[in-house]
Enzyme design. Sequence first.
Site, short mmCIF file in Angstrom:
data_model
loop_
_atom_site.label_atom_id
_atom_site.label_comp_id
_atom_site.label_asym_id
_atom_site.label_seq_id
_atom_site.Cartn_x
_atom_site.Cartn_y
_atom_site.Cartn_z
N LYS A 62 0.82 -1.21 0.00
CA LYS A 62 0.00 0.00 0.00
C LYS A 62 0.86 1.27 0.00
O LYS A 62 2.07 1.22 0.21
CB LYS A 62 -0.94 -0.04 1.21
CG LYS A 62 -1.96 -1.19 1.16
CD LYS A 62 -2.94 -1.10 2.32
CE LYS A 62 -3.94 -2.26 2.29
NZ LYS A 62 -4.96 -2.09 3.35
N TYR A 113 -12.40 -2.29 -3.68
CA TYR A 113 -12.94 -2.34 -2.32
C TYR A 113 -14.47 -2.26 -2.28
O TYR A 113 -15.03 -1.93 -1.24
CB TYR A 113 -12.32 -1.24 -1.47
CG TYR A 113 -10.91 -1.58 -0.99
CD1 TYR A 113 -10.68 -2.70 -0.20
CD2 TYR A 113 -9.83 -0.76 -1.30
CE1 TYR A 113 -9.40 -3.02 0.26
CE2 TYR A 113 -8.55 -1.06 -0.85
CZ TYR A 113 -8.34 -2.19 -0.06
OH TYR A 113 -7.09 -2.49 0.39
N ASN A 122 -1.95 0.16 6.81
CA ASN A 122 -1.45 -1.11 7.34
C ASN A 122 -0.58 -1.88 6.33
O ASN A 122 -0.44 -3.09 6.42
CB ASN A 122 -2.61 -1.96 7.88
CG ASN A 122 -3.59 -2.38 6.80
OD1 ASN A 122 -3.50 -1.95 5.66
ND2 ASN A 122 -4.53 -3.24 7.18
N HIS A 151 -2.17 -5.60 1.65
CA HIS A 151 -3.46 -6.28 1.49
C HIS A 151 -3.19 -7.69 0.98
O HIS A 151 -2.29 -7.88 0.17
CB HIS A 151 -4.35 -5.55 0.47
CG HIS A 151 -5.51 -6.39 0.02
ND1 HIS A 151 -6.68 -6.45 0.72
CD2 HIS A 151 -5.64 -7.25 -1.03
CE1 HIS A 151 -7.50 -7.31 0.12
NE2 HIS A 151 -6.90 -7.81 -0.94
N GLU A 176 -9.47 -10.69 -7.70
CA GLU A 176 -8.52 -9.60 -7.47
C GLU A 176 -7.34 -9.68 -8.44
O GLU A 176 -6.92 -8.67 -8.99
CB GLU A 176 -8.05 -9.63 -6.01
CG GLU A 176 -9.17 -9.25 -5.03
CD GLU A 176 -8.79 -9.40 -3.57
OE1 GLU A 176 -9.66 -9.16 -2.71
OE2 GLU A 176 -7.62 -9.74 -3.26
P1 CMP Z 1 -7.49 -4.65 3.60
O1 CMP Z 1 -7.09 -6.06 3.89
O2 CMP Z 1 -6.84 -3.99 2.47
O3 CMP Z 1 -9.06 -4.63 3.36
C1 CMP Z 1 -9.92 -3.61 3.81
C2 CMP Z 1 -9.16 -2.53 4.46
O4 CMP Z 1 -9.93 -1.57 5.15
C3 CMP Z 1 -8.25 -3.09 5.51
O5 CMP Z 1 -7.20 -3.76 4.89
C4 CMP Z 1 -7.88 -1.86 6.32
O6 CMP Z 1 -6.69 -1.26 5.88
C5 CMP Z 1 -9.04 -0.95 6.05
N1 CMP Z 1 -9.73 -0.65 7.28
C6 CMP Z 1 -10.33 -1.52 8.10
N2 CMP Z 1 -10.85 -0.88 9.16
C7 CMP Z 1 -10.56 0.43 8.98
C8 CMP Z 1 -10.83 1.59 9.74
N3 CMP Z 1 -11.50 1.53 10.90
N4 CMP Z 1 -10.38 2.76 9.25
C9 CMP Z 1 -9.72 2.81 8.07
N5 CMP Z 1 -9.43 1.73 7.32
C10 CMP Z 1 -9.86 0.56 7.79
#
Ligand code: CMP
Length: 140
Positions: free
Chosen positions: A10, A50, A113, A116, A127
């Site tokens: 990311k 998403y 984070n 993904h 995906e």
């Molecule tokens: P990902 O696995 O990419 O799939 C959905 C994403 O939503 C997840 O990782 C997080 O990075 C993001 N996400 C989940 N909860 C929150 C939150 N409370 N605020 C912002 N992003 C979120």
Amino acid sequence: AIERTFSILKPDATQRNLTGGINALIEAAGLKIVAQKRIQMSLAEARRFYAVHKERPFFGELVEFMVSAPVVVQVLEGENAIAKYREVMGATNPAQAAEGTIRKQFALSVGENSVHGSDSADNAKLEIAQFFSENEIISG
Ligand code: CMP
């Protein structure tokens, strides 16, 4: 069984030059990077990717973040690759991620984070197909 999963490094990762550091953990876990490219996601691509989260309160923030800088999209291949990569990534919230995981080592917050990974075989297929054609994936 040998599986393929879809991975994204990311914007928070690409902007801190963590592509190599994250790839080292992926490869150390026995997953093979069989396709990889650095792209700037469009808003339309991020919203499509998403779409399952479109009713969530964080959807707008999530999409904005994913287009804020380049990402690296990847296909990973290996034994049990989908579950294995989720293990290597660690919990979505880095505060809950286990020692030795990518998110424990590198992630900044639940939103930023770093990575993904697909959560199921069906989603992995969808995906991968969103970002790669079959001839861009080189196994072996
Ligand atoms: P990902 O696995 O990419 O799939 C959905 C994403 O939503 C997840 O990782 C997080 O990075 C993001 N996400 C989940 N909860 C929150 C939150 N409370 N605020 C912002 N992003 C979120």
